[in-house]
Motif scaffolding. Sequence first.
Motif, PDB file in Angstrom:
ATOM      1  N   MET A   1      -7.390  -1.762  -7.288  1.00 29.56           N
ATOM      2  CA  MET A   1      -5.817  -1.078  -7.132  1.00 29.56           C
ATOM      3  C   MET A   1      -5.494  -1.124  -5.981  1.00 29.56           C
ATOM      4  SD  MET A   1      -5.742   2.055 -10.144  1.00 29.56           S
ATOM      5  CE  MET A   1      -7.211   3.708  -8.669  1.00 29.56           C
ATOM      6  N   GLY A   2      -6.147  -1.517  -4.608  1.00 32.13           N
ATOM      7  CA  GLY A   2      -5.802  -1.310  -3.269  1.00 32.13           C
ATOM      8  C   GLY A   2      -6.391  -3.148  -2.726  1.00 32.13           C
ATOM      9  N   VAL A   3      -5.545  -2.677  -1.825  1.00 31.60           N
ATOM     10  CA  VAL A   3      -5.431  -4.528  -0.950  1.00 31.60           C
ATOM     11  C   VAL A   3      -6.564  -4.508   0.528  1.00 31.60           C
ATOM     12  CG1 VAL A   3      -4.100  -5.988   0.127  1.00 31.60           C
ATOM     13  CG2 VAL A   3      -3.374  -4.297  -1.177  1.00 31.60           C
ATOM     14  N   PRO A   4      -7.717  -4.551   0.260  1.00 31.02           N
ATOM     15  CA  PRO A   4      -8.447  -4.942   1.962  1.00 31.02           C
ATOM     16  C   PRO A   4      -7.466  -5.264   3.071  1.00 31.02           C
ATOM     17  CG  PRO A   4      -8.996  -5.977  -0.318  1.00 31.02           C
ATOM     18  CD  PRO A   4      -8.063  -5.767  -0.646  1.00 31.02           C
ATOM     19  N   GLY A   5      -7.761  -4.102   4.081  1.00 32.46           N
ATOM     20  CA  GLY A   5      -6.758  -4.404   5.568  1.00 32.46           C
ATOM     21  C   GLY A   5      -5.748  -3.745   4.980  1.00 32.46           C
ATOM     22  N   LEU A   6      -5.138  -3.103   4.284  1.00 33.62           N
ATOM     23  CA  LEU A   6      -3.697  -2.367   3.929  1.00 33.62           C
ATOM     24  C   LEU A   6      -3.366  -1.101   5.144  1.00 33.62           C
ATOM     25  CD1 LEU A   6      -0.833  -1.735   2.777  1.00 33.62           C
ATOM     26  CD2 LEU A   6      -1.772  -0.540   1.326  1.00 33.62           C
TER      27      LEU A   6
ATOM     28  N   VAL B   1      -3.936  -9.224   3.065  1.00 35.28           N
ATOM     29  CA  VAL B   1      -3.103  -8.652   4.029  1.00 35.28           C
ATOM     30  C   VAL B   1      -3.494 -10.063   5.035  1.00 35.28           C
ATOM     31  CG1 VAL B   1      -3.833  -7.547   6.304  1.00 35.28           C
ATOM     32  CG2 VAL B   1      -3.238  -6.204   4.381  1.00 35.28           C
ATOM     33  N   ARG B   2      -3.043 -10.952   5.534  1.00 34.77           N
ATOM     34  CA  ARG B   2      -3.238 -11.687   6.882  1.00 34.77           C
ATOM     35  C   ARG B   2      -2.773 -10.927   7.955  1.00 34.77           C
ATOM     36  NH1 ARG B   2      -4.094 -16.318   3.604  1.00 34.77           N
ATOM     37  NH2 ARG B   2      -4.338 -15.564   1.720  1.00 34.77           N
ATOM     38  N   HIS B   3      -3.521 -11.605   9.223  1.00 32.19           N
ATOM     39  CA  HIS B   3      -3.420 -11.194  10.116  1.00 32.19           C
ATOM     40  C   HIS B   3      -2.756  -9.710  10.808  1.00 32.19           C
ATOM     41  CE1 HIS B   3      -5.070 -14.902  11.268  1.00 32.19           C
ATOM     42  NE2 HIS B   3      -3.466 -15.963  10.195  1.00 32.19           N
TER      43      HIS B   3
ATOM     44  N   GLN C   1      -5.145  -1.109   8.144  1.00 32.01           N
ATOM     45  CA  GLN C   1      -5.144  -2.063   9.294  1.00 32.01           C
ATOM     46  C   GLN C   1      -3.872  -2.482   9.458  1.00 32.01           C
ATOM     47  OE1 GLN C   1      -7.053  -1.794  11.900  1.00 32.01           O
ATOM     48  NE2 GLN C   1      -5.484  -3.047  12.962  1.00 32.01           N
ATOM     49  N   ALA C   2      -2.826  -2.683   8.686  1.00 26.49           N
ATOM     50  CA  ALA C   2      -1.969  -3.632   8.710  1.00 26.49           C
ATOM     51  C   ALA C   2      -1.031  -2.349   8.504  1.00 26.49           C
ATOM     52  CB  ALA C   2      -1.100  -4.034   7.641  1.00 26.49           C
ATOM     53  N   VAL C   3      -0.808  -0.898   8.410  1.00 28.61           N
ATOM     54  CA  VAL C   3      -0.271   0.052   8.343  1.00 28.61           C
ATOM     55  C   VAL C   3      -0.687   0.169   9.682  1.00 28.61           C
ATOM     56  CG1 VAL C   3      -0.047   2.696   7.712  1.00 28.61           C
ATOM     57  CG2 VAL C   3      -0.136   0.984   6.424  1.00 28.61           C
ATOM     58  N   ARG C   4      -1.867   0.502  10.396  1.00 23.41           N
ATOM     59  CA  ARG C   4      -1.850   1.294  11.973  1.00 23.41           C
ATOM     60  C   ARG C   4      -1.303   0.433  13.129  1.00 23.41           C
ATOM     61  NH1 ARG C   4      -7.399   2.354   9.255  1.00 23.41           N
ATOM     62  NH2 ARG C   4      -7.770   0.445  10.481  1.00 23.41           N
ATOM     63  N   ALA C   5      -1.080  -0.978  12.537  1.00 24.34           N
ATOM     64  CA  ALA C   5      -0.638  -1.829  13.355  1.00 24.34           C
ATOM     65  C   ALA C   5       0.664  -1.661  13.436  1.00 24.34           C
ATOM     66  CB  ALA C   5      -1.270  -2.687  13.061  1.00 24.34           C
ATOM     67  N   GLY C   6       1.196  -0.610  12.634  1.00 24.93           N
ATOM     68  CA  GLY C   6       2.852  -0.497  12.602  1.00 24.93           C
ATOM     69  C   GLY C   6       3.769  -1.958  11.835  1.00 24.93           C
ATOM     70  N   HIS C   7       2.883  -2.990  10.821  1.00 24.76           N
ATOM     71  CA  HIS C   7       3.349  -4.119  10.242  1.00 24.76           C
ATOM     72  C   HIS C   7       3.612  -3.376   9.188  1.00 24.76           C
ATOM     73  CE1 HIS C   7       1.204  -6.390  13.864  1.00 24.76           C
ATOM     74  NE2 HIS C   7       2.394  -6.176  14.229  1.00 24.76           N
ATOM     75  N   VAL C   8       4.147  -2.119   8.664  1.00 26.38           N
ATOM     76  CA  VAL C   8       3.831  -1.596   6.998  1.00 26.38           C
ATOM     77  C   VAL C   8       4.415  -0.292   7.367  1.00 26.38           C
ATOM     78  CG1 VAL C   8       3.020  -1.549   5.089  1.00 26.38           C
ATOM     79  CG2 VAL C   8       2.569  -3.578   5.711  1.00 26.38           C
ATOM     80  N   LEU C   9       5.533   0.143   6.725  1.00 27.42           N
ATOM     81  CA  LEU C   9       6.405   1.207   6.572  1.00 27.42           C
ATOM     82  C   LEU C   9       5.418   1.362   4.655  1.00 27.42           C
ATOM     83  CD1 LEU C   9       9.759   3.315   6.740  1.00 27.42           C
ATOM     84  CD2 LEU C   9       8.175   2.807   4.575  1.00 27.42           C
ATOM     85  N   MET C  10       5.086   2.152   4.864  1.00 27.26           N
ATOM     86  CA  MET C  10       4.461   2.763   4.076  1.00 27.26           C
ATOM     87  C   MET C  10       4.619   4.990   3.226  1.00 27.26           C
ATOM     88  SD  MET C  10       0.224   3.801   2.125  1.00 27.26           S
ATOM     89  CE  MET C  10       0.084   1.891   2.489  1.00 27.26           C
ATOM     90  N   ALA C  11       4.742   4.844   1.850  1.00 25.37           N
ATOM     91  CA  ALA C  11       5.930   5.586   1.491  1.00 25.37           C
ATOM     92  C   ALA C  11       5.364   6.593   0.503  1.00 25.37           C
ATOM     93  CB  ALA C  11       6.892   5.563   1.213  1.00 25.37           C
ATOM     94  N   ASN C  12       4.179   7.365   0.827  1.00 24.97           N
ATOM     95  CA  ASN C  12       4.161   7.902   2.038  1.00 24.97           C
ATOM     96  C   ASN C  12       3.445   7.897   3.018  1.00 24.97           C
ATOM     97  OD1 ASN C  12       5.886  10.094   1.334  1.00 24.97           O
ATOM     98  ND2 ASN C  12       5.162  11.756   0.235  1.00 24.97           N
ATOM     99  N   ALA C  13       3.338   8.300   4.316  1.00 31.27           N
ATOM    100  CA  ALA C  13       1.945   8.112   5.332  1.00 31.27           C
ATOM    101  C   ALA C  13       1.200   8.311   4.663  1.00 31.27           C
ATOM    102  CB  ALA C  13       2.347   7.886   6.740  1.00 31.27           C
ATOM    103  N   PRO C  14      -0.337   7.258   4.994  1.00 30.34           N
ATOM    104  CA  PRO C  14      -2.021   7.870   3.736  1.00 30.34           C
ATOM    105  C   PRO C  14      -1.947   9.032   5.181  1.00 30.34           C
ATOM    106  CG  PRO C  14      -1.344   5.470   4.627  1.00 30.34           C
ATOM    107  CD  PRO C  14      -0.084   6.011   5.493  1.00 30.34           C
TER     108      PRO C  14
END
Length: 864
Positions: free
Chosen positions: A317-322, A278-280, A324-337
């Motif tokens: 298994m995860g990604v640091p900052g992921l 995750v960058r910015h 926050q990227a979802v909350r910022a609306g830059h990533v669609l996650m299926a399903n939502a966390p």
Amino acid sequence: MPSSAASPLAAGAVFPAAEAGHYDELHGCMAAPGTEQAAGSVALAPAWAEFFHQLGDDGWQTLNRRSALLKRQLRDNGVTHNVHADQAEVQRPWPLDLFPLLLSSEDWRHIEAGVLQRVRLLDAVMADVYGERRLLKEGLLPAALVQGHPDYLRSMHGARPVSGTFLHIAAFDLARGPDNHWWVVSQRTQAPSGLGYLLENRLVVSSQFPHAFQAMNVRRLASTYRALIEGLKRMAPGGADSHIAMLTPGPDHETYFEQSYLARYLGITLVEGSDLTVRHEHLYLKTLHGLQPVHGLIKRVDDAFVDPLEMRPDSRMGVPGLLQAVRAGHVLMANAPGAGFLESSALLGFLPALSRHLLGEELQLPALHTWWCGEPAALTEVLPKLDRCVIKPTYPWSLSRGTFRAGVGPLMNAEVLQSWAESIQRTPDEHTVQAYLPPSQMPTWHADHHSPGIVPRSAILRVFVVSDGEQSWQVLPGGMTRLVSTSAGLTSMALGGSSADTWVLHDEPLSEDLLASSSVAASMASPSVAALAQRERLITSRAAENLFWLGRYTERAENSARLVQIILQALSGDEEPSYSVLMWLGQLAESAGLMPEHAPALLEDRHGFENALIRSLGDAAVPSVGYTLHSLRQTGVALRERLSPEHWSFVKEAEENFLADCGEWAARLSSSADALRALARLSRALAGITGAQNDRMWRDDGWRLLAAGRQIERLTHLADALSRGFYTNAVHDAAGYGVVLDLFDSGISFRARYQRSRAIDALIEHVVINHQNPRSLGWVTQTLSTRLNHLHRHDPANMEDLSLRLHPLALEDLPRLCQANEIGDFTHLQEYLALCIETGSELSKEIGLRHFTHTGEVRRSVGA
């Protein structure tokens, strides 16, 4: 469909009824106490009568053969289900029954409508829980089942998904009761499994019954999968060109096969947490040539592990900052966390009231009666009923809560029931009690040479619903049916259950290519030429590293197997090897890691050396042939989505067959003849792997790294072997001269050019300089240079072209290489061979720095 009249195959066939108290799928009625009945004396359900009718006159006699073919196809395709609890056999073949579950169009319409309503309801519940929280404030949902649930994520409160949809993939486990009504048993909303296995089930079972599959108008699956992936792309921040990936826990996960299978089928990138960064507040994929944006993520990792910064800090298994990227609306996650709390069995009891409140509708598909023991009234009501219920954990295991395996009341004695009652009273909120439902039983085929036949088994149907757009869903027309014996009580693959395909029948013939809706059809329009040109398959740094080592391990296995064959043939041949040849072969075996520690030296104890060499072939503690094959297979496991089924089958069977051959030696005194037979069989398998790599892989930079790995391995191995051969003077011996040609696999081509010559200049020309011999150092350096030069085209402008480090020789260099000094040393040749070895080692390190780690330090790779 025809009536239930006996089909031509039914002569002598026996169709046993289901156990009493279960709905009988085969006969279409509730089973009553009775015995097996001949086919002509009992009416089959119309769908099953048609199914057996389609088998033809000799169909009954072919079922054993079809069952064997089914198992073979699953084995050949490498379909496995890893069982963590089974340490003796971590990977087992995927269990699949020969017969599918047949569902009428009427049954399916009811299921489809009920499941669509339930996913709308669950999505609305999640929107409220992470939004206004009115359900909690008004007491329609107990706070303990939401905020007290380990999978409720406080950090996601107020975060609206970019698509406006929380649930993109959900699964519902259904059972048909004795009264022929369907009931919801449980629901999966966090990372539902089964979509990949379902596809494999359909492929394998339909191939065994092609006439029945076509004649019975079975609903197809492809359009729903297309709708899912195209819908995710449209909803993701990148629009129709969004890059979608699937986040997997990795090859050790119990359902990794289906994750890789599904990613390949959907055409998306399978990634592990280490592949992403995750960058910015934007998510990127670490690829062979830099960072590429990721707009959507189908996660198969539980929420607790997706972001070590906000969730479990020990997660790899995860990604640091992921998040926050979802909350910022830059990533669609299926399903939502945060969807995990919806899976609690306790929630089922509150959904009828929630449906009336949120949708203004009564639930069309009821759930089994459920009591959450955290409510005093429910606890009082249910304790006397435990012998007729199933006891389930309210919460999954977490760092803050323990859990337990569900108990089935009808299978317990009074003492065990009393123990459960005491446990419930101690921690009532952690227990949920659900009415016990004897699920319907479907016919399964028991393949046996002596007494084959139909065996009824209890079935639970897992139905999947997927989003095809914002607040829009489709139900996959089929499902994964899970089977258990009556004594098991529960349907679980982890507890030894099996599966069956599910055929949804339609009244009229359907087109296989019919798309789900006009909106999906529009999204499937042909892309522009420019867009097609840009659709090069992305290669993650992890995949690139594994491809590099797949090539190296393949070459290393070939080299090791050939070297052992040469040594054993030399020791047991008619011609007595000279002292220099024995010295050389002993050095080669030691440098290749073929000998166990403290093994006798070849020059001191030929018989002991030979026995140690043979015994070590399958020893995992020695980096010999079996060890290399295991490393090759483990690397292949991490690349399942990139390897064809045939390629993977070659890799898997090469290890399994060779280790099986080695295992036979343990029971008796092994001999060189045994080893040579096994090695010859292995060589043929390795030739298949090489063919798959050369002829059946896409020629992208990942393949070039694989090819570079092979050539680096070949360069260093052959240069070292030749250098030692000249150092020991073994090449001047007749037997040693032949060994050189065998090591370079060049005997036939050499004799075709030089007949029986033993001239040193001819040997050096053929195995060092010649650019047409694929085993010569000249061909290897030239080919490796070409692969590296292609890779360099994507490197930054200021980066060194690694291909320039290689210096292929020309025929003009032959006189210099053939010069020997006064004591007979070929100084120039040895200098060149040393340069090849050093260059190969340096290239391996530089490739790792440049393409795998993207740092100035080399980390331990899969092949280190």
